[in-house]
Each structure stands twice: as C-alpha cells, then as structure tokens.
Design a protein around this motif. Structure first.
Motif, PDB file in Angstrom:
ATOM      1  N   ARG A   1      -2.848   0.054  -4.376  1.00 42.86           N
ATOM      2  CA  ARG A   1      -2.654  -1.303  -3.869  1.00 42.86           C
ATOM      3  C   ARG A   1      -1.899  -2.134  -4.896  1.00 42.86           C
ATOM      4  O   ARG A   1      -2.244  -2.140  -6.072  1.00 42.86           O
ATOM      5  CB  ARG A   1      -3.996  -1.957  -3.571  1.00 42.86           C
ATOM      6  CG  ARG A   1      -4.766  -1.240  -2.473  1.00 42.86           C
ATOM      7  CD  ARG A   1      -6.123  -1.852  -2.239  1.00 42.86           C
ATOM      8  NE  ARG A   1      -6.986  -1.534  -3.376  1.00 42.86           N
ATOM      9  CZ  ARG A   1      -7.854  -2.372  -3.919  1.00 42.86           C
ATOM     10  NH1 ARG A   1      -7.998  -3.578  -3.450  1.00 42.86           N
ATOM     11  NH2 ARG A   1      -8.594  -1.998  -4.935  1.00 42.86           N
TER      12      ARG A   1
ATOM     13  N   THR B   1      -4.926   5.718  -1.936  1.00 44.50           N
ATOM     14  CA  THR B   1      -4.059   4.581  -1.626  1.00 44.50           C
ATOM     15  C   THR B   1      -4.000   3.664  -2.838  1.00 44.50           C
ATOM     16  O   THR B   1      -5.030   3.197  -3.321  1.00 44.50           O
ATOM     17  CB  THR B   1      -4.586   3.808  -0.409  1.00 44.50           C
ATOM     18  OG1 THR B   1      -4.693   4.705   0.692  1.00 44.50           O
ATOM     19  CG2 THR B   1      -3.666   2.663  -0.053  1.00 44.50           C
TER      20      THR B   1
ATOM     21  N   TRP C   1      -6.986   1.433  -6.702  1.00 46.34           N
ATOM     22  CA  TRP C   1      -6.768   2.505  -5.757  1.00 46.34           C
ATOM     23  C   TRP C   1      -8.027   2.744  -4.946  1.00 46.34           C
ATOM     24  O   TRP C   1      -9.126   2.398  -5.377  1.00 46.34           O
ATOM     25  CB  TRP C   1      -6.341   3.779  -6.489  1.00 46.34           C
ATOM     26  CG  TRP C   1      -7.286   4.208  -7.579  1.00 46.34           C
ATOM     27  CD1 TRP C   1      -7.306   3.752  -8.863  1.00 46.34           C
ATOM     28  CD2 TRP C   1      -8.353   5.132  -7.476  1.00 46.34           C
ATOM     29  NE1 TRP C   1      -8.311   4.347  -9.566  1.00 46.34           N
ATOM     30  CE2 TRP C   1      -8.974   5.210  -8.734  1.00 46.34           C
ATOM     31  CE3 TRP C   1      -8.856   5.915  -6.458  1.00 46.34           C
ATOM     32  CZ2 TRP C   1     -10.065   6.026  -8.989  1.00 46.34           C
ATOM     33  CZ3 TRP C   1      -9.934   6.737  -6.710  1.00 46.34           C
ATOM     34  CH2 TRP C   1     -10.515   6.794  -7.962  1.00 46.34           C
ATOM     35  N   GLU C   2      -7.849   3.307  -3.782  1.00 46.75           N
ATOM     36  CA  GLU C   2      -8.958   3.669  -2.898  1.00 46.75           C
ATOM     37  C   GLU C   2      -8.862   5.158  -2.631  1.00 46.75           C
ATOM     38  O   GLU C   2      -7.795   5.672  -2.310  1.00 46.75           O
ATOM     39  CB  GLU C   2      -8.874   2.902  -1.575  1.00 46.75           C
ATOM     40  CG  GLU C   2      -8.978   1.407  -1.711  1.00 46.75           C
ATOM     41  CD  GLU C   2     -10.339   0.943  -2.177  1.00 46.75           C
ATOM     42  OE1 GLU C   2     -11.344   1.605  -1.835  1.00 46.75           O
ATOM     43  OE2 GLU C   2     -10.387  -0.061  -2.892  1.00 46.75           O
TER      44      GLU C   2
ATOM     45  N   GLU D   1       0.146   5.432   0.164  1.00 48.83           N
ATOM     46  CA  GLU D   1      -0.879   6.468   0.282  1.00 48.83           C
ATOM     47  C   GLU D   1      -0.272   7.835  -0.003  1.00 48.83           C
ATOM     48  O   GLU D   1       0.774   8.192   0.541  1.00 48.83           O
ATOM     49  CB  GLU D   1      -1.480   6.455   1.685  1.00 48.83           C
ATOM     50  CG  GLU D   1      -2.676   7.375   1.823  1.00 48.83           C
ATOM     51  CD  GLU D   1      -3.393   7.161   3.126  1.00 48.83           C
ATOM     52  OE1 GLU D   1      -4.566   6.762   3.078  1.00 48.83           O
ATOM     53  OE2 GLU D   1      -2.779   7.387   4.181  1.00 48.83           O
TER      54      GLU D   1
ATOM     55  N   LEU E   1       0.838  -1.195   0.000  1.00 48.95           N
ATOM     56  CA  LEU E   1       0.000   0.000   0.000  1.00 48.95           C
ATOM     57  C   LEU E   1       0.874   1.247   0.000  1.00 48.95           C
ATOM     58  O   LEU E   1       1.838   1.323   0.771  1.00 48.95           O
ATOM     59  CB  LEU E   1      -0.895   0.012   1.241  1.00 48.95           C
ATOM     60  CG  LEU E   1      -1.750  -1.230   1.468  1.00 48.95           C
ATOM     61  CD1 LEU E   1      -2.286  -1.259   2.877  1.00 48.95           C
ATOM     62  CD2 LEU E   1      -2.874  -1.266   0.469  1.00 48.95           C
TER      63      LEU E   1
END
Length: 124
Positions: free
Chosen positions: A46, A44, A35-36, A10, A8
């Motif tokens: 991934r 973030t 991504w988040e 961020e 991860l």
C-alpha cells in the motif's frame, strides 16, 4: 491542501513485495503504508500520497515486480471514500477501540475515540 490517494500493488511472495515497495518509494514522494498478506502467498503493498505521485509509484513498482515475479493486481484510488477510513499520517484508521468502563464500574461503558492526528472515529 494535499489530496491523498491510495495505491495498491498485489504480487506473490515476499521478495517481489519488497522489490515493489522499494521501487515505488524511490520513484515518487509517497509513503509506504505497509503490506497485507493474503492466502496463497499474495501480498499487497500500500502507498499513500498525492494522486500523481501514487500513480508514478504504482507504475514503477509494477514494472519492477514484472522483472522478477508476477503482478496480480494494480489499482489507484484517487480520493478514497470516508467510509474506507481516513488516510492520515500514513495510517488508515479503521480499527475499533474497545470501550472502557465508566466511573470504575465494569458494567457501564463509555464511548471512545481513536486519535491519530486528524483521524478520529467514535465507537460504542
């Protein structure tokens, strides 16, 4: 058997996130899971793959982002717990599937299973 790990990175902003994903994917043999997006513009990225490749991808992504923006967090989980969801075919399976009616009766429900490769979870 390949040991899967989760990486991860961020950062803030879409441009820095794209830079992180690009640098990580080019640095090692990993899958960019996606991504988040969080509040305040934090994104973030991934990564998934074997432990060494994910560590290399996260390190490279972090260095690339620091040239154009700010890295807020970096983390590698070597072997994620099954409680986090199974990492399989680039998908973290933690989605619930609503039950279907049984025998055409809307009041009766049956258990369903999500099937994405070997990723299987049962929900009621």
């Amino acid at each position: 058997m390949e040991v899967r790990s989760l990486g991860l990175v961020e950062t803030r902003g879409y441009v820095a996130a794209i830079e992180a994903a690009d640098a990580g994917a080019k640095a090692a043999n990993v899958e960019v899971l996606g991504w988040e997006n969080a509040d305040g513009g934090l994104i973030t990225i991934r990564f998934a793959g074997d432990v060494a490749a994910v560590r290399a991808a996260v390190t490279s992504a972090s260095a690339a982002v620091q040239r154009i923006g700010k890295v807020y967090a970096v983390h590698v989980i070597a072997r994620p717990s099954g409680q986090l969801g199974v990492i399989s075919h680039g998908i973290i399976c933690n989605r619930k599937v609503p039950p279907e009616p049984r025998d055409g009766h809307p009041g009766r429900q049956q258990e369903r299973t999500t099937l994405k490769g070997p990723c299987r979870q049962k929900f009621r």
